[in-house]
Design a protein around this motif. Structure first.
Motif, PDB file in Angstrom:
ATOM      1  N   MET A   1       0.847  -1.200   0.000  1.00  0.00           N
ATOM      2  CA  MET A   1       0.000   0.000   0.000  1.00  0.00           C
ATOM      3  C   MET A   1       0.883   1.251   0.000  1.00  0.00           C
ATOM      4  SD  MET A   1      -3.149   0.769   0.017  1.00  0.00           S
ATOM      5  CE  MET A   1      -4.583   1.467   0.741  1.00  0.00           C
ATOM      6  N   VAL A   2       0.604   2.195  -0.873  1.00  0.00           N
ATOM      7  CA  VAL A   2       1.395   3.432  -0.908  1.00  0.00           C
ATOM      8  C   VAL A   2       1.067   4.254   0.328  1.00  0.00           C
ATOM      9  CG1 VAL A   2       1.818   5.580  -2.131  1.00  0.00           C
ATOM     10  CG2 VAL A   2       1.378   3.501  -3.412  1.00  0.00           C
ATOM     11  N   ARG A   3       2.091   4.672   1.017  1.00  0.00           N
ATOM     12  CA  ARG A   3       1.845   5.501   2.197  1.00  0.00           C
ATOM     13  C   ARG A   3       1.378   6.875   1.756  1.00  0.00           C
ATOM     14  NH1 ARG A   3       7.309   3.953   5.177  1.00  0.00           N
ATOM     15  NH2 ARG A   3       6.942   1.731   5.310  1.00  0.00           N
ATOM     16  N   THR A   4       0.729   7.569   2.663  1.00  0.00           N
ATOM     17  CA  THR A   4       0.129   8.837   2.257  1.00  0.00           C
ATOM     18  C   THR A   4       1.127   9.998   2.229  1.00  0.00           C
ATOM     19  OG1 THR A   4      -0.619   8.977   4.514  1.00  0.00           O
ATOM     20  CG2 THR A   4      -2.272   8.382   2.855  1.00  0.00           C
ATOM     21  N   ASN A   5       2.307   9.792   2.834  1.00  0.00           N
ATOM     22  CA  ASN A   5       3.231  10.936   2.791  1.00  0.00           C
ATOM     23  C   ASN A   5       3.674  11.201   1.356  1.00  0.00           C
ATOM     24  OD1 ASN A   5       4.517   8.565   2.898  1.00  0.00           O
ATOM     25  ND2 ASN A   5       5.963   9.077   4.502  1.00  0.00           N
ATOM     26  N   GLY A   6       4.081  12.447   1.111  1.00  0.00           N
ATOM     27  CA  GLY A   6       4.269  12.888  -0.268  1.00  0.00           C
ATOM     28  C   GLY A   6       5.507  12.348  -0.951  1.00  0.00           C
ATOM     29  N   ASN A   7       5.709  12.861  -2.136  1.00  0.00           N
ATOM     30  CA  ASN A   7       6.840  12.449  -2.966  1.00  0.00           C
ATOM     31  C   ASN A   7       8.161  12.707  -2.231  1.00  0.00           C
ATOM     32  OD1 ASN A   7       8.715  12.142  -5.087  1.00  0.00           O
ATOM     33  ND2 ASN A   7       7.099  12.619  -6.570  1.00  0.00           N
ATOM     34  N   PRO A   8       8.987  11.662  -2.032  1.00  0.00           N
ATOM     35  CA  PRO A   8      10.210  11.851  -1.250  1.00  0.00           C
ATOM     36  C   PRO A   8      11.337  12.556  -2.028  1.00  0.00           C
ATOM     37  CG  PRO A   8      10.038   9.577  -1.997  1.00  0.00           C
ATOM     38  CD  PRO A   8       8.766  10.261  -2.423  1.00  0.00           C
ATOM     39  N   PHE A   9      11.240  12.558  -3.360  1.00  0.00           N
ATOM     40  CA  PHE A   9      12.335  13.139  -4.149  1.00  0.00           C
ATOM     41  C   PHE A   9      12.241  14.666  -4.162  1.00  0.00           C
ATOM     42  CE2 PHE A   9      11.965   8.785  -5.602  1.00  0.00           C
ATOM     43  CZ  PHE A   9      13.285   8.364  -5.571  1.00  0.00           C
ATOM     44  N   LYS A  10      13.382  15.325  -4.227  1.00  0.00           N
ATOM     45  CA  LYS A  10      13.434  16.788  -4.096  1.00  0.00           C
ATOM     46  C   LYS A  10      14.166  17.443  -5.259  1.00  0.00           C
ATOM     47  CE  LYS A  10      11.451  16.590  -0.099  1.00  0.00           C
ATOM     48  NZ  LYS A  10      10.018  16.411  -0.380  1.00  0.00           N
ATOM     49  N   HIS A 259       9.514  12.102 -10.889  1.00  0.00           N
ATOM     50  CA  HIS A 259       8.475  11.924 -11.912  1.00  0.00           C
ATOM     51  C   HIS A 259       8.008  10.477 -12.011  1.00  0.00           C
ATOM     52  CE1 HIS A 259       8.072  16.035 -13.166  1.00  0.00           C
ATOM     53  NE2 HIS A 259       9.375  16.150 -13.060  1.00  0.00           N
ATOM     54  N   ILE A 260       8.913   9.533 -11.802  1.00  0.00           N
ATOM     55  CA  ILE A 260       8.463   8.136 -11.802  1.00  0.00           C
ATOM     56  C   ILE A 260       7.538   7.902 -10.605  1.00  0.00           C
ATOM     57  CG2 ILE A 260       9.191   5.723 -11.564  1.00  0.00           C
ATOM     58  CD1 ILE A 260      11.725   6.405 -13.082  1.00  0.00           C
ATOM     59  N   TRP A 261       7.945   8.388  -9.460  1.00  0.00           N
ATOM     60  CA  TRP A 261       7.136   8.216  -8.240  1.00  0.00           C
ATOM     61  C   TRP A 261       5.741   8.820  -8.452  1.00  0.00           C
ATOM     62  CZ3 TRP A 261       4.196  10.390  -4.497  1.00  0.00           C
ATOM     63  CH2 TRP A 261       4.106   9.751  -3.250  1.00  0.00           C
ATOM     64  N   ARG A 262       5.731  10.007  -9.035  1.00  0.00           N
ATOM     65  CA  ARG A 262       4.460  10.702  -9.212  1.00  0.00           C
ATOM     66  C   ARG A 262       3.519   9.942 -10.135  1.00  0.00           C
ATOM     67  NH1 ARG A 262       3.496  17.078 -10.144  1.00  0.00           N
ATOM     68  NH2 ARG A 262       4.143  16.828 -12.290  1.00  0.00           N
ATOM     69  N   LEU A 263       4.060   9.508 -11.284  1.00  0.00           N
ATOM     70  CA  LEU A 263       3.242   8.757 -12.248  1.00  0.00           C
ATOM     71  C   LEU A 263       2.699   7.482 -11.624  1.00  0.00           C
ATOM     72  CD1 LEU A 263       5.325   8.901 -15.544  1.00  0.00           C
ATOM     73  CD2 LEU A 263       2.942   9.608 -15.254  1.00  0.00           C
ATOM     74  N   ALA A 264       3.602   6.744 -10.966  1.00  0.00           N
ATOM     75  CA  ALA A 264       3.207   5.447 -10.419  1.00  0.00           C
ATOM     76  C   ALA A 264       2.173   5.614  -9.313  1.00  0.00           C
ATOM     77  CB  ALA A 264       4.433   4.705  -9.890  1.00  0.00           C
ATOM     78  N   ARG A 266       0.008   7.866  -9.000  1.00  0.00           N
ATOM     79  CA  ARG A 266      -1.298   8.259  -9.543  1.00  0.00           C
ATOM     80  C   ARG A 266      -1.956   7.097 -10.260  1.00  0.00           C
ATOM     81  NH1 ARG A 266      -0.064  14.031 -12.416  1.00  0.00           N
ATOM     82  NH2 ARG A 266       0.182  15.235 -10.500  1.00  0.00           N
ATOM     83  N   ARG A 267      -1.101   6.316 -10.947  1.00  0.00           N
ATOM     84  CA  ARG A 267      -1.653   5.328 -11.864  1.00  0.00           C
ATOM     85  C   ARG A 267      -2.140   4.068 -11.175  1.00  0.00           C
ATOM     86  NH1 ARG A 267       1.186   5.953 -17.261  1.00  0.00           N
ATOM     87  NH2 ARG A 267       2.932   4.835 -16.360  1.00  0.00           N
ATOM     88  N   HIS A 268      -1.346   3.558 -10.286  1.00  0.00           N
ATOM     89  CA  HIS A 268      -1.777   2.306  -9.650  1.00  0.00           C
ATOM     90  C   HIS A 268      -1.427   2.315  -8.172  1.00  0.00           C
ATOM     91  CE1 HIS A 268       2.394   1.387 -10.666  1.00  0.00           C
ATOM     92  NE2 HIS A 268       2.082   1.610 -11.910  1.00  0.00           N
ATOM     93  N   PRO A 269      -2.158   3.138  -7.421  1.00  0.00           N
ATOM     94  CA  PRO A 269      -1.857   3.273  -5.992  1.00  0.00           C
ATOM     95  C   PRO A 269      -1.959   1.959  -5.211  1.00  0.00           C
ATOM     96  CG  PRO A 269      -3.927   4.374  -6.554  1.00  0.00           C
ATOM     97  CD  PRO A 269      -3.285   3.994  -7.834  1.00  0.00           C
ATOM     98  N   LEU A 270      -2.714   0.997  -5.745  1.00  0.00           N
ATOM     99  CA  LEU A 270      -2.863  -0.250  -4.999  1.00  0.00           C
ATOM    100  C   LEU A 270      -1.846  -1.309  -5.420  1.00  0.00           C
ATOM    101  CD1 LEU A 270      -6.768  -0.469  -4.926  1.00  0.00           C
ATOM    102  CD2 LEU A 270      -5.216   0.363  -3.138  1.00  0.00           C
ATOM    103  N   ASP A 271      -1.124  -1.036  -6.484  1.00  0.00           N
ATOM    104  CA  ASP A 271      -0.145  -2.006  -6.967  1.00  0.00           C
ATOM    105  C   ASP A 271       1.178  -1.270  -7.178  1.00  0.00           C
ATOM    106  OD1 ASP A 271       1.249  -4.033  -8.169  1.00  0.00           O
ATOM    107  OD2 ASP A 271       0.355  -3.710 -10.146  1.00  0.00           O
ATOM    108  N   PRO A 272       1.834  -0.920  -6.074  1.00  0.00           N
ATOM    109  CA  PRO A 272       2.960   0.013  -6.201  1.00  0.00           C
ATOM    110  C   PRO A 272       4.264  -0.614  -6.693  1.00  0.00           C
ATOM    111  CG  PRO A 272       2.527  -0.479  -3.906  1.00  0.00           C
ATOM    112  CD  PRO A 272       1.621  -1.348  -4.694  1.00  0.00           C
ATOM    113  N   VAL A 273       4.182  -1.367  -7.772  1.00  0.00           N
ATOM    114  CA  VAL A 273       5.411  -1.863  -8.391  1.00  0.00           C
ATOM    115  C   VAL A 273       5.655  -1.021  -9.637  1.00  0.00           C
ATOM    116  CG1 VAL A 273       6.536  -3.829  -9.504  1.00  0.00           C
ATOM    117  CG2 VAL A 273       5.061  -4.196  -7.520  1.00  0.00           C
ATOM    118  N   ILE A 274       6.846  -0.436  -9.729  1.00  0.00           N
ATOM    119  CA  ILE A 274       7.131   0.449 -10.858  1.00  0.00           C
ATOM    120  C   ILE A 274       7.277  -0.382 -12.134  1.00  0.00           C
ATOM    121  CG2 ILE A 274       8.719   2.193 -11.773  1.00  0.00           C
ATOM    122  CD1 ILE A 274       7.384   3.015  -9.115  1.00  0.00           C
TER     123      ILE A 274
END
Ligand SMILES: Nc1ncnc2c1ncn2[C@@H]1O[C@H](COP(=O)(O)OP(=O)(O)OP(=O)(O)O)[C@@H](O)[C@H]1O
Ligand SMILES: [Mg+2]
Length: 383
Positions: A1-10, A259-264, A266-274
């Protein structure tokens, strides 16, 4: 499950990344210097590196380490009036002086005045004023067994008077065996600018560290860890594709990861495999941002002839011959070599030996090709 905290990359200048990749050695040197006491070589450092390589975040890390030891820390960025600003900040830390100096006023332009109890009459007196201010703070912190760290970012932009003041004051502190450390960070031009100046032999003594791109193995590891920390998985071909796309350039590591984190997410929050698709699309997004944030501004800071030189290089798929470039520009080798030297100093291109040069910034070739028509127009709007 994707945690709710935001994108870790800066992916923005000066923002501390989730993992500081590949800087262990310089951090160890710094930490050791603090432990070794006054006179340790790593207590005076100069750090150089290209844009986006991570100078500012390294200074943040140094500050964090010194803070953790109870040291007083002052971060400054070089611009007019640096020495005066340092004096102000040293005093304000003590809380006993109520004055301020307009930071846009260069002390060299001020005929004379009074900084609290410190009276100065001319730029020549600035070193004394700064030494006194340093002494004042050091008296205080040393009582508690602590020290003082001053970091100067964008040091390539330091005024000569300011540099002389800082160098002289630092020398004084050194002679007096005071518990302080000074770290300068700047673009590579900083070294050639200050190391040729007799007044700043002090800088020559500073321990040099050149920040370079980081290893791809370390990037892959950082991607794996950062994604997994936020509940996602990146592995296999998606991981190697993402890693290779960064070229080990720290800013690009953050852009690609972001950008990878963001796309993933959004796209499949329940299947967080890139997936490979996430990786490819994230990289494409990262590349267009790199153009806006690095290539565009870098080109804007260059002269029309510099840009012409780069456009001539972009016609090659690999390293370019300097004589072929001169030919393409319709100029003789001497003329072209002036621009070659400027671009080398700005770390936009690098010397590959045997009369060859190549781009030092990842994807700049592709960016130039893609925007060639527009760049040509900006060089000569009449065309
Ligand atoms: N060691 C590192 N590992 C991972 N990411 C990094 C590292 N160093 C820097 N970054 C990231 O790269 C970007 C640029 O870092 P920073 O602003 O420190 O570069 P800089 O060298 O100071 O650039 P400039 O010359 O433009 O000031 C930031 O997004 C930062 O999070
Ligand atoms: Mg910076």
């Amino acid at each position: 499950m994707v945690r709710t905290n935001g994108n870790p990359f800066k992916p923005s200048a000066g923002h501390t990344p989730p993992l500081l990749i590949g800087r262990d050695e310089v951090i160890d040197d710094f930490t050791e210097g603090l432990g070794d006491g006054p006179g340790a070589p790593s207590r005076l450092m100069r750090i150089t590196g290209a844009r986006g390589v991570g100078k500012t975040v390294l200074l943040s890390e140094f500050t964090r380490i010194a803070d953790g030891r109870g040291w007083k820390t002052i971060r400054e960025s070089a611009s007019k009036g640096l020495a005066a600003r340092l004096v102000t900040r040293l005093h304000s830390g003590k809380g006993s002086f109520g004055f301020t100096i307009n930071p846009s006023v260069n002390i060299a332009n001020v005929a004379g005045g009074s900084l609290g109890e410190f009276h100065y009459e001319s730029p020549q007196q600035m070193p004394l004023t700064l030494s006194d201010a340093l002494r004042n703070v050091l008296d205080d912190v040393e009582k508690h067994g602590h020290g003082l760290l001053i970091t100067i970012d964008e040091a390539q932009a330091t005024d000569k008077d300011d540099m002389i003041a800082i160098a002289t004051a630092a020398q004084d502190m050194n002679t007096e065996n005071r518990n302080f450390a000074f770290v300068f960070a700047g673009l590579p031009s900083m070294s050639s600018k200050w190391l040729n100046d007799d007044a700043t032999t002090f800088m020559r003594r500073a321990e040099p560290h050149t920040l370079a791109d980081v290893s791809l193995d370390d990037v892959a590891e950082a991607f794996e860890d950062t994604f997994s920390e936020s509940g996602m998985t990146i592995a296999g071909q998606a991981l190697s594709t993402a890693t290779e796309a960064t070229y080990g350039y720290p800013f690009m590591v953050q852009l690609v990861g972001y950008h990878i984190w963001r796309l993933a997410s959004r796209r499949h929050p329940l299947d967080p495999v890139i997936s490979m698709e996430d990786a490819e699309q994230g990289i494409a997004k990262a590349l267009s941002r790199l153009g806006d944030m690095v290539h565009g501004p870098e080109l804007d800071s260059l002269s029309p002839v510099d840009k012409t030189y780069l456009l001539a290089m972009a016609q090659d798929d690999g390293p370019s011959s300097t004589s072929v470039i001169a030919n393409r520009m319709g100029k003789d080798l001497g003329y072209a070599s002036t621009y070659r030297a400027r671009l080398l100093e700005a770390q936009v291109i690098e010397d590959k030996g045997y009369g060859l040069v190549d781009f030092a910034i990842p994807y700049l070739r592709e960016y130039l090709r893609e925007h060639a028509a527009y760049i040509r127009m900006s060089i000569d709007p009449g065309n």
